[in-house]
Design a protein around this motif. Structure first.
Motif, PDB file in Angstrom:
ATOM      1  N   HIS A 140      -6.352 -15.670   6.529  1.00 42.38           N
ATOM      2  CA  HIS A 140      -5.695 -14.502   7.127  1.00 42.38           C
ATOM      3  C   HIS A 140      -6.571 -13.878   8.206  1.00 42.38           C
ATOM      4  O   HIS A 140      -6.071 -13.256   9.144  1.00 42.38           O
ATOM      5  CB  HIS A 140      -5.397 -13.476   6.029  1.00 42.38           C
ATOM      6  CG  HIS A 140      -4.626 -12.283   6.481  1.00 42.38           C
ATOM      7  ND1 HIS A 140      -3.307 -12.345   6.894  1.00 42.38           N
ATOM      8  CD2 HIS A 140      -4.988 -10.970   6.591  1.00 42.38           C
ATOM      9  CE1 HIS A 140      -2.888 -11.134   7.242  1.00 42.38           C
ATOM     10  NE2 HIS A 140      -3.879 -10.284   7.069  1.00 42.38           N
ATOM     11  N   HIS A 162      -5.311 -19.997   2.836  1.00 36.20           N
ATOM     12  CA  HIS A 162      -4.373 -18.913   2.561  1.00 36.20           C
ATOM     13  C   HIS A 162      -5.048 -17.553   2.622  1.00 36.20           C
ATOM     14  O   HIS A 162      -4.716 -16.727   3.466  1.00 36.20           O
ATOM     15  CB  HIS A 162      -3.717 -19.088   1.197  1.00 36.20           C
ATOM     16  CG  HIS A 162      -2.786 -17.966   0.843  1.00 36.20           C
ATOM     17  ND1 HIS A 162      -1.550 -17.820   1.446  1.00 36.20           N
ATOM     18  CD2 HIS A 162      -2.918 -16.916  -0.006  1.00 36.20           C
ATOM     19  CE1 HIS A 162      -0.958 -16.739   0.971  1.00 36.20           C
ATOM     20  NE2 HIS A 162      -1.771 -16.162   0.095  1.00 36.20           N
ATOM     21  N   ASP A 163      -6.016 -17.312   1.737  1.00 34.63           N
ATOM     22  CA  ASP A 163      -6.578 -15.981   1.616  1.00 34.63           C
ATOM     23  C   ASP A 163      -7.390 -15.588   2.847  1.00 34.63           C
ATOM     24  O   ASP A 163      -6.945 -14.795   3.676  1.00 34.63           O
ATOM     25  CB  ASP A 163      -7.437 -15.884   0.351  1.00 34.63           C
ATOM     26  CG  ASP A 163      -6.599 -15.940  -0.927  1.00 34.63           C
ATOM     27  OD1 ASP A 163      -5.371 -15.760  -0.832  1.00 34.63           O
ATOM     28  OD2 ASP A 163      -7.176 -16.154  -2.005  1.00 34.63           O
ATOM     29  N   ALA A 186      -8.050  -7.140   3.591  1.00 36.79           N
ATOM     30  CA  ALA A 186      -6.611  -7.392   3.523  1.00 36.79           C
ATOM     31  C   ALA A 186      -6.168  -7.272   2.081  1.00 36.79           C
ATOM     32  O   ALA A 186      -6.980  -7.384   1.146  1.00 36.79           O
ATOM     33  CB  ALA A 186      -6.279  -8.784   4.070  1.00 36.79           C
ATOM     34  N   TYR A 187      -4.874  -7.032   1.913  1.00 31.63           N
ATOM     35  CA  TYR A 187      -4.304  -6.881   0.580  1.00 31.63           C
ATOM     36  C   TYR A 187      -2.925  -7.518   0.594  1.00 31.63           C
ATOM     37  O   TYR A 187      -2.051  -7.138   1.369  1.00 31.63           O
ATOM     38  CB  TYR A 187      -4.206  -5.404   0.211  1.00 31.63           C
ATOM     39  CG  TYR A 187      -3.890  -5.154  -1.241  1.00 31.63           C
ATOM     40  CD1 TYR A 187      -4.909  -5.056  -2.183  1.00 31.63           C
ATOM     41  CD2 TYR A 187      -2.578  -4.995  -1.674  1.00 31.63           C
ATOM     42  CE1 TYR A 187      -4.630  -4.821  -3.527  1.00 31.63           C
ATOM     43  CE2 TYR A 187      -2.287  -4.762  -3.004  1.00 31.63           C
ATOM     44  CZ  TYR A 187      -3.314  -4.670  -3.925  1.00 31.63           C
ATOM     45  OH  TYR A 187      -3.030  -4.447  -5.249  1.00 31.63           O
ATOM     46  N   GLU A 188      -2.734  -8.516  -0.287  1.00 34.01           N
ATOM     47  CA  GLU A 188      -1.460  -9.219  -0.362  1.00 34.01           C
ATOM     48  C   GLU A 188      -0.722  -8.826  -1.638  1.00 34.01           C
ATOM     49  O   GLU A 188      -1.302  -8.855  -2.728  1.00 34.01           O
ATOM     50  CB  GLU A 188      -1.670 -10.734  -0.340  1.00 34.01           C
ATOM     51  CG  GLU A 188      -0.354 -11.503  -0.306  1.00 34.01           C
ATOM     52  CD  GLU A 188      -0.547 -13.009  -0.425  1.00 34.01           C
ATOM     53  OE1 GLU A 188       0.194 -13.750   0.241  1.00 34.01           O
ATOM     54  OE2 GLU A 188      -1.432 -13.435  -1.205  1.00 34.01           O
ATOM     55  N   THR A 194       2.441  -9.592  -4.212  1.00 33.03           N
ATOM     56  CA  THR A 194       3.427 -10.569  -4.673  1.00 33.03           C
ATOM     57  C   THR A 194       4.045 -10.041  -5.961  1.00 33.03           C
ATOM     58  O   THR A 194       3.616  -9.025  -6.509  1.00 33.03           O
ATOM     59  CB  THR A 194       2.782 -11.949  -4.953  1.00 33.03           C
ATOM     60  OG1 THR A 194       2.057 -11.892  -6.182  1.00 33.03           O
ATOM     61  CG2 THR A 194       1.855 -12.375  -3.816  1.00 33.03           C
ATOM     62  N   ARG A 218     -13.299 -11.292  -3.352  1.00 32.30           N
ATOM     63  CA  ARG A 218     -11.884 -11.455  -3.703  1.00 32.30           C
ATOM     64  C   ARG A 218     -11.646 -10.877  -5.095  1.00 32.30           C
ATOM     65  O   ARG A 218     -12.423 -11.094  -6.016  1.00 32.30           O
ATOM     66  CB  ARG A 218     -11.498 -12.931  -3.685  1.00 32.30           C
ATOM     67  CG  ARG A 218     -10.031 -13.202  -4.047  1.00 32.30           C
ATOM     68  CD  ARG A 218      -9.783 -14.660  -4.386  1.00 32.30           C
ATOM     69  NE  ARG A 218      -9.753 -15.512  -3.214  1.00 32.30           N
ATOM     70  CZ  ARG A 218     -10.519 -16.601  -3.060  1.00 32.30           C
ATOM     71  NH1 ARG A 218     -11.379 -16.945  -3.988  1.00 32.30           N
ATOM     72  NH2 ARG A 218     -10.403 -17.334  -1.977  1.00 32.30           N
ATOM     73  N   ASP A 241      -1.377  -9.077  -7.213  1.00 38.71           N
ATOM     74  CA  ASP A 241      -1.829  -8.788  -5.859  1.00 38.71           C
ATOM     75  C   ASP A 241      -3.253  -9.317  -5.669  1.00 38.71           C
ATOM     76  O   ASP A 241      -4.005  -9.483  -6.627  1.00 38.71           O
ATOM     77  CB  ASP A 241      -1.806  -7.284  -5.597  1.00 38.71           C
ATOM     78  CG  ASP A 241      -0.410  -6.690  -5.710  1.00 38.71           C
ATOM     79  OD1 ASP A 241       0.560  -7.475  -5.804  1.00 38.71           O
ATOM     80  OD2 ASP A 241      -0.305  -5.455  -5.722  1.00 38.71           O
ATOM     81  N   ARG A 249       3.673 -10.565   0.823  1.00 35.84           N
ATOM     82  CA  ARG A 249       3.545  -9.835   2.082  1.00 35.84           C
ATOM     83  C   ARG A 249       2.151  -9.223   2.163  1.00 35.84           C
ATOM     84  O   ARG A 249       1.560  -8.838   1.160  1.00 35.84           O
ATOM     85  CB  ARG A 249       4.598  -8.732   2.205  1.00 35.84           C
ATOM     86  CG  ARG A 249       4.419  -7.565   1.224  1.00 35.84           C
ATOM     87  CD  ARG A 249       5.486  -6.505   1.423  1.00 35.84           C
ATOM     88  NE  ARG A 249       5.329  -5.400   0.474  1.00 35.84           N
ATOM     89  CZ  ARG A 249       4.588  -4.320   0.700  1.00 35.84           C
ATOM     90  NH1 ARG A 249       3.917  -4.200   1.858  1.00 35.84           N
ATOM     91  NH2 ARG A 249       4.495  -3.351  -0.197  1.00 35.84           N
ATOM     92  N   TRP A 250       1.617  -9.162   3.375  1.00 34.96           N
ATOM     93  CA  TRP A 250       0.332  -8.513   3.611  1.00 34.96           C
ATOM     94  C   TRP A 250       0.580  -7.049   3.932  1.00 34.96           C
ATOM     95  O   TRP A 250       1.410  -6.710   4.772  1.00 34.96           O
ATOM     96  CB  TRP A 250      -0.395  -9.185   4.771  1.00 34.96           C
ATOM     97  CG  TRP A 250      -0.798 -10.609   4.489  1.00 34.96           C
ATOM     98  CD1 TRP A 250      -0.141 -11.743   4.883  1.00 34.96           C
ATOM     99  CD2 TRP A 250      -1.935 -11.045   3.743  1.00 34.96           C
ATOM    100  NE1 TRP A 250      -0.793 -12.856   4.425  1.00 34.96           N
ATOM    101  CE2 TRP A 250      -1.907 -12.460   3.730  1.00 34.96           C
ATOM    102  CE3 TRP A 250      -2.974 -10.381   3.083  1.00 34.96           C
ATOM    103  CZ2 TRP A 250      -2.883 -13.228   3.082  1.00 34.96           C
ATOM    104  CZ3 TRP A 250      -3.939 -11.141   2.440  1.00 34.96           C
ATOM    105  CH2 TRP A 250      -3.888 -12.536   2.437  1.00 34.96           C
ATOM    106  N   GLU A 281       0.140  -3.446   5.439  1.00 37.63           N
ATOM    107  CA  GLU A 281      -0.410  -2.881   6.674  1.00 37.63           C
ATOM    108  C   GLU A 281      -1.313  -1.688   6.360  1.00 37.63           C
ATOM    109  O   GLU A 281      -1.149  -1.005   5.359  1.00 37.63           O
ATOM    110  CB  GLU A 281       0.730  -2.425   7.595  1.00 37.63           C
ATOM    111  CG  GLU A 281       1.626  -3.553   8.096  1.00 37.63           C
ATOM    112  CD  GLU A 281       2.668  -3.040   9.059  1.00 37.63           C
ATOM    113  OE1 GLU A 281       2.369  -2.075   9.805  1.00 37.63           O
ATOM    114  OE2 GLU A 281       3.793  -3.570   9.074  1.00 37.63           O
TER     115      GLU A 281
END
Length: 212
Positions: A132, A128-129, A80-82, A84, A192, A88, A52-53, A55
């Motif tokens: 976004h 993917h990254d 952004a920060y994902e 998992t 990244r 992360d 999930r990204w 918010e």
């Protein structure tokens, strides 16, 4: 890796990140390639169910986690920060003039040398990254591209024998940086980094203002 949030970054397998193969040569050259590489496709499959990204992530917050500044002259900063279950991923990107980019790269030198793609761009990298943000993945770019592993605090540690107490070892504070001169006058910086799951505190999502 030690960060402004208290040092929760993990030394993660280089192959775990999408497109990290273009950085493998740099990581091997500097002795920073961790064990346990795997396939990017496997990474996506394993994370699909729980990714999930977050918010409320701002460029300023992401800059603090990475330990790398955003120049005041930067345009279009995005972050952004994902999250998992495995690890992360933090992303930061902005654009600079060619002159500003040159100064930025000089202020943040890589471990080893800046590298350039030596073969055709990796067209098979799964978006993917940075997709976004609606951007191409930096691994798919060839012309005008430089990349390397930047370790904030490494220069200070080299000058001050006590700096390691503040910054940790360079192994713990490295960020993948790509600089793409997409026009003769402008360069996009891609950053990244990877973190242990559950970095805290995460940004608080903006709350909606109740209406009347």
């Amino acid at each position: 890796m030690r960060s402004a949030g208290g040092g929760r970054r993990a030394r993660l397998a280089a192959g775990s990140a999408v497109g990290v193969l273009t950085l493998a040569a740099a990581l091997v050259a500097t002795g920073r390639l961790p064990h346990g590489t795997d396939d990017g496709g496997d990474r996506l499959a394993e994370q699909a169910a729980d990714a999930r990204w977050v918010e409320g992530v701002t460029p300023g917050w992401m800059s603090e986690q990475m330990g790398l500044d955003i120049p005041v002259t930067a345009r279009s900063p995005r972050a952004a920060y994902e999250v998992t279950s495995r690890f992360d991923t933090g992303l930061l990107t902005f654009t600079l003039t060619s002159k500003e980019a040159k100064a930025y790269l000089e202020a943040h030198p890589p471990e080893g040398d800046w590298l350039e793609p030596t073969s055709a761009a990796e067209t098979d990298v799964t978006p993917h990254d940075f997709a976004h943000f609606g951007l191409p993945e930096p691994e798919t770019l060839k012309d005008g591209m430089r990349y390397g592993v930047v370790c904030p605090g490494a220069a200070e540690a080299a000058l001050d024998p006590h700096a390691s107490d503040l910054y940790g070892s360079p192994d713990e504070s490295c960020v993948s940086l790509y600089a793409h001169a997409y026009t003769p006058t402008r360069t996009r910086i891609y950053l990244r980094d990877h973190y242990e799951p559950g970095i805290s505190p995460l940004p608080t999502p903006p709350s909606s203002t109740p209406t009347g």
